[in-house]
Design a protein around this motif. Structure first.
Motif, PDB file in Angstrom:
ATOM      1  N   ALA A  74     -28.770  44.091   6.146  1.00 17.59           N
ATOM      2  CA  ALA A  74     -27.958  42.672   6.515  1.00 17.59           C
ATOM      3  C   ALA A  74     -27.898  42.608   5.622  1.00 17.59           C
ATOM      4  O   ALA A  74     -27.542  40.808   5.592  1.00 17.59           O
ATOM      5  CB  ALA A  74     -29.145  42.191   7.908  1.00 17.59           C
ATOM      6  N   ALA A 134     -27.482  42.564   2.320  1.00 19.51           N
ATOM      7  CA  ALA A 134     -26.029  42.308   1.750  1.00 19.51           C
ATOM      8  C   ALA A 134     -25.089  42.268   2.211  1.00 19.51           C
ATOM      9  O   ALA A 134     -24.161  42.421   1.427  1.00 19.51           O
ATOM     10  CB  ALA A 134     -26.520  44.117   1.077  1.00 19.51           C
ATOM     11  N   ARG A 135     -24.802  41.232   3.292  1.00 22.11           N
ATOM     12  CA  ARG A 135     -24.075  41.561   4.279  1.00 22.11           C
ATOM     13  C   ARG A 135     -23.213  40.463   4.523  1.00 22.11           C
ATOM     14  O   ARG A 135     -23.883  39.599   4.555  1.00 22.11           O
ATOM     15  CB  ARG A 135     -23.758  42.292   5.475  1.00 22.11           C
ATOM     16  CG  ARG A 135     -22.686  42.476   5.816  1.00 22.11           C
ATOM     17  CD  ARG A 135     -22.988  43.501   7.188  1.00 22.11           C
ATOM     18  NE  ARG A 135     -23.700  44.877   7.103  1.00 22.11           N
ATOM     19  CZ  ARG A 135     -24.445  45.326   7.689  1.00 22.11           C
ATOM     20  NH1 ARG A 135     -25.065  45.366   8.883  1.00 22.11           N
ATOM     21  NH2 ARG A 135     -25.060  46.824   7.428  1.00 22.11           N
ATOM     22  N   ALA A 136     -21.896  40.158   4.817  1.00 28.38           N
ATOM     23  CA  ALA A 136     -21.509  38.698   5.706  1.00 28.38           C
ATOM     24  C   ALA A 136     -21.612  38.382   6.459  1.00 28.38           C
ATOM     25  O   ALA A 136     -21.368  39.078   7.554  1.00 28.38           O
ATOM     26  CB  ALA A 136     -20.154  38.096   4.714  1.00 28.38           C
ATOM     27  N   GLY A 137     -21.486  36.742   7.198  1.00 28.53           N
ATOM     28  CA  GLY A 137     -22.346  36.902   8.359  1.00 28.53           C
ATOM     29  C   GLY A 137     -20.655  37.141   9.096  1.00 28.53           C
ATOM     30  O   GLY A 137     -21.887  37.409  10.400  1.00 28.53           O
ATOM     31  N   GLU A 138     -19.985  37.451   9.052  1.00 28.20           N
ATOM     32  CA  GLU A 138     -18.721  37.623   9.949  1.00 28.20           C
ATOM     33  C   GLU A 138     -19.059  39.022  10.266  1.00 28.20           C
ATOM     34  O   GLU A 138     -18.642  39.957  11.131  1.00 28.20           O
ATOM     35  CB  GLU A 138     -17.332  38.173   8.818  1.00 28.20           C
ATOM     36  CG  GLU A 138     -16.661  36.319   8.497  1.00 28.20           C
ATOM     37  CD  GLU A 138     -17.454  36.040   7.324  1.00 28.20           C
ATOM     38  OE1 GLU A 138     -17.754  36.617   6.620  1.00 28.20           O
ATOM     39  OE2 GLU A 138     -17.359  34.414   7.741  1.00 28.20           O
ATOM     40  N   ASN A 156     -21.894  41.218  10.077  1.00 26.40           N
ATOM     41  CA  ASN A 156     -23.184  41.406  10.554  1.00 26.40           C
ATOM     42  C   ASN A 156     -23.573  40.858  12.440  1.00 26.40           C
ATOM     43  O   ASN A 156     -24.073  41.457  12.867  1.00 26.40           O
ATOM     44  CB  ASN A 156     -24.277  40.233  10.551  1.00 26.40           C
ATOM     45  CG  ASN A 156     -25.931  40.812  10.200  1.00 26.40           C
ATOM     46  OD1 ASN A 156     -26.182  41.933   9.881  1.00 26.40           O
ATOM     47  ND2 ASN A 156     -26.812  40.060  11.138  1.00 26.40           N
ATOM     48  N   ALA A 157     -22.157  39.285  12.604  1.00 27.59           N
ATOM     49  CA  ALA A 157     -23.386  39.455  13.882  1.00 27.59           C
ATOM     50  C   ALA A 157     -22.385  39.980  15.092  1.00 27.59           C
ATOM     51  O   ALA A 157     -21.352  40.731  14.916  1.00 27.59           O
ATOM     52  CB  ALA A 157     -22.236  37.719  14.397  1.00 27.59           C
ATOM     53  N   ASP A 158     -22.925  40.378  16.178  1.00 32.64           N
ATOM     54  CA  ASP A 158     -22.727  41.515  16.916  1.00 32.64           C
ATOM     55  C   ASP A 158     -22.003  40.332  18.464  1.00 32.64           C
ATOM     56  O   ASP A 158     -22.037  39.823  19.015  1.00 32.64           O
ATOM     57  CB  ASP A 158     -23.630  41.830  18.305  1.00 32.64           C
ATOM     58  CG  ASP A 158     -24.810  43.187  16.463  1.00 32.64           C
ATOM     59  OD1 ASP A 158     -24.201  43.526  16.115  1.00 32.64           O
ATOM     60  OD2 ASP A 158     -25.965  42.496  16.960  1.00 32.64           O
ATOM     61  N   GLU A 159     -20.394  40.934  17.951  1.00 31.55           N
ATOM     62  CA  GLU A 159     -19.155  40.137  19.086  1.00 31.55           C
ATOM     63  C   GLU A 159     -20.278  40.541  20.847  1.00 31.55           C
ATOM     64  O   GLU A 159     -20.812  41.354  21.270  1.00 31.55           O
ATOM     65  CB  GLU A 159     -18.347  39.977  18.634  1.00 31.55           C
ATOM     66  CG  GLU A 159     -18.101  39.765  17.436  1.00 31.55           C
ATOM     67  CD  GLU A 159     -16.510  39.795  16.798  1.00 31.55           C
ATOM     68  OE1 GLU A 159     -15.506  38.966  16.891  1.00 31.55           O
ATOM     69  OE2 GLU A 159     -15.815  40.746  16.399  1.00 31.55           O
ATOM     70  N   HIS A 179     -25.956  45.293  15.207  1.00 32.61           N
ATOM     71  CA  HIS A 179     -26.722  45.207  13.851  1.00 32.61           C
ATOM     72  C   HIS A 179     -27.856  44.541  14.402  1.00 32.61           C
ATOM     73  O   HIS A 179     -28.779  44.889  13.432  1.00 32.61           O
ATOM     74  CB  HIS A 179     -25.756  44.090  12.990  1.00 32.61           C
ATOM     75  CG  HIS A 179     -24.055  44.741  12.881  1.00 32.61           C
ATOM     76  ND1 HIS A 179     -24.334  46.267  11.751  1.00 32.61           N
ATOM     77  CD2 HIS A 179     -22.851  44.676  12.903  1.00 32.61           C
ATOM     78  CE1 HIS A 179     -22.581  46.704  11.641  1.00 32.61           C
ATOM     79  NE2 HIS A 179     -22.014  45.056  12.220  1.00 32.61           N
TER      80      HIS A 179
END
Lengths: 365, 365, 365, 365
Positions: free
Chosen positions: B257, B259-263, B265-268, B283
């Motif tokens: 997580a 290394a990742r962007a917010g778009e 990572n968040a679970d919709e 995630h």
């Protein structure tokens, strides 16, 4: 350990939400006779404070700590405070509680936030500013950490940001002096330059990235911790995992050790010039069998990217309607930056606690 | 939490060394009215037991658990035990305590072991078999975990080995059925075949490798945990870090997580066919803001390679002499394999504990 | 339980000295969804407040409680606060900290006070106003008790003074209504009249007397507590003994039971008109085997006479000089009077805590 | 503190019922390097053991303690055990579990017993022998107390029976030597003679009486305890109240202090011949402001008469039928007698715990 307290003998209880009148902590079990100043505590809070660069949220709060109990002021120098052994209560007023309009997020579950789970747990949710999950809560931890640093003589706890998004530092360029010179607590000057550009673009897009923080504690005597359920690494891991947005914790080589053979991983020992054992490497991160070895304690933690981003994400409301949620306004593009002083504080508290526990059980300090 | 106890309301205290007459645990705070059999507990112990394949140490111990208190046998079926709410004491006799000669390691600090730090802490060390750091201690955890599984209705906690040395599984081939079919608790049949060859060569060399274990808990209701210092992920991390040789812990995507962007990572969230919110990804590993979301809880931990290897490593004695240490005799080439049922037990205990805590504070279960 | 915290799940941490800027408490583990007003808490504080009659010290402090966290104000009625499950921080400013001259008592060990033992323990002593042993600390307990009363539905906790010096009430004249009508929380109107005269003469002499307080909690469901080390009576006893100057605690018939035969002491049981068991007496004080029986909980505690008296007593200084110590200025002739609301608060907290513990372990509430 | 554990740093967990295969305890947090023998522990158990005189129940159990972990045997003298800092597990087998017929009491709520409240709490009740409330559980406490006595150098904890039914000792005849010479742990030889006759008559009638026990701990250093919620007297009170059938606890003059004036109650201080402060009396029972003063710690507790008597008492069954209950068979006419070594053990544990806590927080021991 309970809902809002951590530690065994050196115990910290925090309270407060970002939208109430104040927040604070009570530090209990602190040894008597330690001396410190309000300014020393304040200095750590200032490191954590937002609004200091364009890379952190612009919420402007002085975060001024008041020390309400547990100390006596010096007769000669009123600013020198001596701990009495009584609980130290510290409070930080919330000065930036503008009467913002929260009606929009009130019933919406922001993806990646704790809105849904708070409702599931409590059946009631303080929608103003994240309740207890607010980043402001961490100011109280930093204040407690400033006291913890006094408990273990000669202990030095420092942290650095070693990865931001996919961009890692080059460890061969590690320079502790550099950490204080850039906006990222980055020990690699060259990486810091690159990160500035990278993070600016993230910020302009209204996006966010994660980060990895490394904490190093030097001057920790051998013998702190315990073999099983009061392991020093276990408590450090738990303390770090208690920070908002943290999703992973490592001690020493961490996950890297899983990929390695036994020959490479064990830290060999020789007799040093002073006739005492010295370790030839520190894969273990200063902890063997849950107990400190006298080597530097090394811990790392991963911070996820904040979910407060501009791009709309699919979600639902408490009433069961499907909605899209995006976050306007200014937010930290990388919350991991400000996690550095918080991580330092949590590690300092864990070590201080185990210093007292070790002295209590064994009397060998 | 104290030196040899973990948990808040569902509390487990373990005791015993591998070279004493027995070891065991006391499970306190267990709800009354749960039913189980000795055979159910035994089944979990048998999974952890060494000597079952050529990839684990050949120490042969039946590890038979005796249940000494806290239950009433059924009138119709004596083998069905019902918890009374009193502490459940379980004991496992040590039957393989041959009068081995420990004189060689008695004063030597084995690199990578806790010998040096035990001496630093206690000034006395039970050199026979590793003291409390013995892998045998984990049998008591597995027994406690068997009870914990009964506390949360419909909870299913399973684990798998997903990496051994540098060799990872292919997650697209994940098959829970496969886990019980190979010697590695490996969910990827093809990987298991490769591992068999790989680990045989490690074993023949007298070397060792690390591993990564993944634990998944399904059927955990939303609402368990707390926002700050009784976070469910914090306690899971602490519990897993308390297992011998563990050096890293992740929840959900963990270090990935960072290394990742917010778009990404968040679970919709959307509304499912039953009218209730469903997450479109996981995630977060089933925990948001420290509180379970109702999705599967996913945790991973890294196990270092054991330092008991044939290749001599440099070290010192308690008296300050420089020596070389190597381990003859049979040892696990990969201690991570047997960590799978232990990790399951620790996660089950953490969740059971938070189930009771949540019920206590909120009454909402 | 730790130095400045009590309770298991419903946990209260207090902080502050009488001569710092403020004192307060943090109530953790409170169930969400309870409603109360600041005025309700204030009402209990006002009962404890000194300066209300000539029989209590004339220190005049408004003791106004501020509620800083853990609640949401109602949208319709801002004065109705709902608990969110987050820690409730309450603070009471110290407004009467005149710059008194403490130089005289600074090095003197007042007989019967904790001056000597504080120095022995901490090596440093906050000589201004008694430090943590100040009676003002109990204001924080009373505030916490006001919240505790909300936790157990229909619980009613009341207290009364039943003995002052050698003068006891006549229990046949017990009238709860009377408690609020006199200056002593005395349930016996006639005794109250006599006590007024008696205590006036004590006060004029600059002397002091002890007292006995009785607390009765009604509406407590059966099943709270545990058989061994979380006995409800044990925690009530510990909580009451934690109040300053308390030297003895009884449950039910207490020391009277020691003098009695088994035939007289056991409370017989019959089936009541509603078909449920009823006890024919309450020698046990509502607790059998550590667990509440559904009868009223009855506890008593003995308060010693304050050592702040006019008559000089022999003592020594920290430097080893022999001195005589007497206390000028106004002090309570009987500190036991103000202990009534404090005792109520401590019993309410103990029962609230066990209510949550019982719900957590058994789910039977 | 939790359901079956007491203590903060020196923690004791007990387990077992009188009708299971065994009972025992785990002592955690014990300092390393203490030495003791199994025989020393056994000697304290033998004091508590029933069947030694006609005044205690005739249940014959050897109560032989096995020490299962946490110690290393000496190389020269195998019977000398040294603590390693690991948890000490001690077990006592139940050898007298005859297959008694419990059908009669199975559904009956014996008046004065915990039968009714167990059912109310757990919804299930181990009717064989009282479950966790069995007096046999206290054997585990006595074993733990034997270890606790080793923690504080030079501490001597002794107890005596000072009242039986309405008959009190004459304190002017107090002789510690006498305590070991009679069947009552009575320090007054003359009273012991009278009690023998008195208790014989009670026993023949199938009746029972209560008792008062006094515990004195000498050699306790000043400074143990804390001002508020870790008061030494509070923990002693809680520990004593956790013993079965105890209904009241006093420290020092206890309830007697309530009747007294401040002039009489405060213990005056002078400088002794060695230049150090000495107290001229000990009304406080060795504790001031929750902290030990260096004087002997004095605590007393009241034990109610057992409800196991021959005279039928009115009661009900679990099914709601009205019945009469009487207890045939041999029972202790005064359970308070055997409470003496238990009280000693609980006080020793409380002081040992606070010794370690004090050392942990302050480092001043």
């Amino acid at each position: 350990m309970s809902f809002n307290t951590f530690g065994h003998l050196f115990r910290v209880t925090t309270w407060g939400e970002s939208h109430g009148p104040a927040l604070g902590c009570v530090v209990d079990g602190c040894p008597p006779g330690l001396t410190f100043t309000q300014a020393e505590v304040q200095a750590f809070l200032d490191k954590r404070r937002p609004g200091q660069s364009k890379f952190t949220t612009q919420r402007q709060e002085p975060d001024r700590v008041e020390i309400l109990s547990g100390v006596m002021a010096g007769e000669d120098n009123m600013s020198v405070l001596t701990t009495t052994g009584a609980p130290i209560s510290m409070m930080i007023a919330n000065t930036d509680q503008r009467s913002k309009d929260y009606s929009e997020i009130r019933d919406r579950y922001r993806p990646g936030h704790a809105d849904f789970t708070y409702d599931a747990k409590y059946g009631i949710r303080d929608y103003r500013g994240g309740g207890r999950s607010s980043a402001r809560e961490t100011a109280a931890r930093v204040a407690a950490g400033a006291i913890a640093r006094k408990v273990v003589p000669d202990m030095n706890v420092r942290g650095a940001l070693i990865q931001i998004g996919e961009k890692q530092i080059d460890r061969s360029r590690w320079d502790w002096e550099e950490v204080g010179r850039n906006d990222f607590f980055c020990p690699d000057a060259k990486a810091a330059e690159e990160w500035a550009e990278y993070l600016s673009s993230i910020r302009k897009k209204g996006s966010s990235v994660g980060a990895v923080v490394e904490i190093v504690a030097e001057g920790v005597p051998a013998g702190l911790g315990a073999p099983i359920y009061a392991k020093l690494d276990q408590d450090i891991a738990g303390h770090l995992m208690s920070i908002n947005a943290v999703k992973g914790v490592e001690i020493g080589d961490g996950f890297g050790a899983a990929a390695r053979a036994g020959e490479e991983n064990a830290d060999e020992i020789r007799i040093g010039n002073d006739g005492r054992p010295i370790f030839l490497s520190n894969h273990a991160g200063g902890i063997l069998g849950g107990i400190s070895s006298g080597q530097p304690i090394v811990a790392r933690f991963a911070v996820k990217p904040t979910s407060s981003i501009l791009t709309p994400r699919r979600s639902v409301t408490a009433k069961g309607e499907e909605v899209d949620v995006s976050t306007k306004g200014r937010h930290d593009p990388c919350v991991g930056i400000r996690a550095v002083p918080i991580g330092e504080a949590m590690v300092a508290c864990a070590i201080a606690d185990h210093y007292l526990l070790h002295r209590g059980q064994t009397g060998r300090i």
